[in-house]
Design an enzyme around this catalytic site. Sequence first.
Site, PDB file in Angstrom:
ATOM      1  N   TYR A 142     -51.826  49.583  -1.428  1.00 64.99           N
ATOM      2  CA  TYR A 142     -50.771  50.170  -2.254  1.00 64.99           C
ATOM      3  C   TYR A 142     -51.015  49.781  -3.707  1.00 64.99           C
ATOM      4  CZ  TYR A 142     -48.155  50.894   2.124  1.00 64.99           C
ATOM      5  OH  TYR A 142     -47.756  51.272   3.390  1.00 64.99           O
ATOM      6  N   HIS A 157     -53.622  48.269   9.718  1.00 67.46           N
ATOM      7  CA  HIS A 157     -53.100  49.406   8.966  1.00 67.46           C
ATOM      8  C   HIS A 157     -53.616  50.721   9.528  1.00 67.46           C
ATOM      9  CE1 HIS A 157     -51.868  50.885   4.681  1.00 67.46           C
ATOM     10  NE2 HIS A 157     -51.271  51.554   5.650  1.00 67.46           N
ATOM     11  N   SER A 215     -49.500  48.776  12.500  1.00 65.08           N
ATOM     12  CA  SER A 215     -48.894  50.010  12.017  1.00 65.08           C
ATOM     13  C   SER A 215     -49.686  51.142  12.644  1.00 65.08           C
ATOM     14  CB  SER A 215     -48.959  50.080  10.484  1.00 65.08           C
ATOM     15  OG  SER A 215     -48.344  51.254  10.008  1.00 65.08           O
TER      16      SER A 215
END
Length: 326
Positions: free
Chosen positions: A56, A120, A151
């Site tokens: 991010y 991820h 995730s």
Amino acid sequence: MIYRPLGRTGWNISAIGFGAWAIGGTWGDTDDTAAMAALHRALDRGVNFFDTADVYGDGHSERLLARLKRERPGDAFHIATKAGRRLNPHVAEGYRDLKPFIERSLKNLETDTLDLLQLHCPPTAVYAMPEVFGALDDLVREGKLRHYGVSVERIDEALAAIKFPGVQSVQIIYNLFRQRPAEVFLPAARAAQVGVLARLPLSSGMLSGKFTRDSQFGADDHRGFNRQGEAFDKGETFSGVDYEQGLAAVEELRQLLPEGVSMARLALRWILMNEAVTTAIPGGRTPAQVDENVSAADLAALPAPLMQALAELYQRRIAPQVHGLW
């Protein structure tokens, strides 16, 4: 604020958390001053769980959270981050050794131990590689991680993940436009005492009710460039729902709103109606957005006729587009 247990960690975390993707990047222009104000407001309102990732803003989101820790040394809160998407190529074999990425996140977050590290959205093949989860167990023993989770993009991946005893949490897309997890996965997670983090709870902002056919998205905003999965899984953008059809469903949803309740608050409270969900993690780029998100936890339980109407709208408008895909 409502607090719920996260897996078997012993933590009680806020049922409305803070998703830090938007303050990092690929959501249009970012403003660190506003972002920091939003983070502080979240703490003020009882949020004690923040979700980020090393990609991010190329670590920028993690560094903002490190700054929050410095500025609020008296506040206890948990930071979950993710690793794996920096792999190039992004292949299952790379998940055998995430240490370089974990060391970078430790540096970004200015800590010696990550609270919660999540794989991820790895390739599905990772869930057939017990050595990956063994390596994470080793990192817990070494003190690099307190806990770990995953995730996921798909429900079958989530079901595979919770078979590994060290997995404490699963982050999955669950919202009014992605209701399938409630059928099988959420009951299974609850039975296994695995925490559930509901991501994209407002469907990339679609369920805020603020978009129109004329809304514009910047060149660096995935809501403009990833609608067909051009950069990553298309389910990450508007939950995989066609933009025009999503707007039509939102207009119908608007007619179901109780008096004085915004669409965002309704959408978040709907998620919390399922007690298998530990926390919903909407983004918030301003204190006002945080206030609206957090206030969803103050709403009374949604009445059964409204829940039925929301289910019917999904089955008619949205399910034919997305229900079987993830």
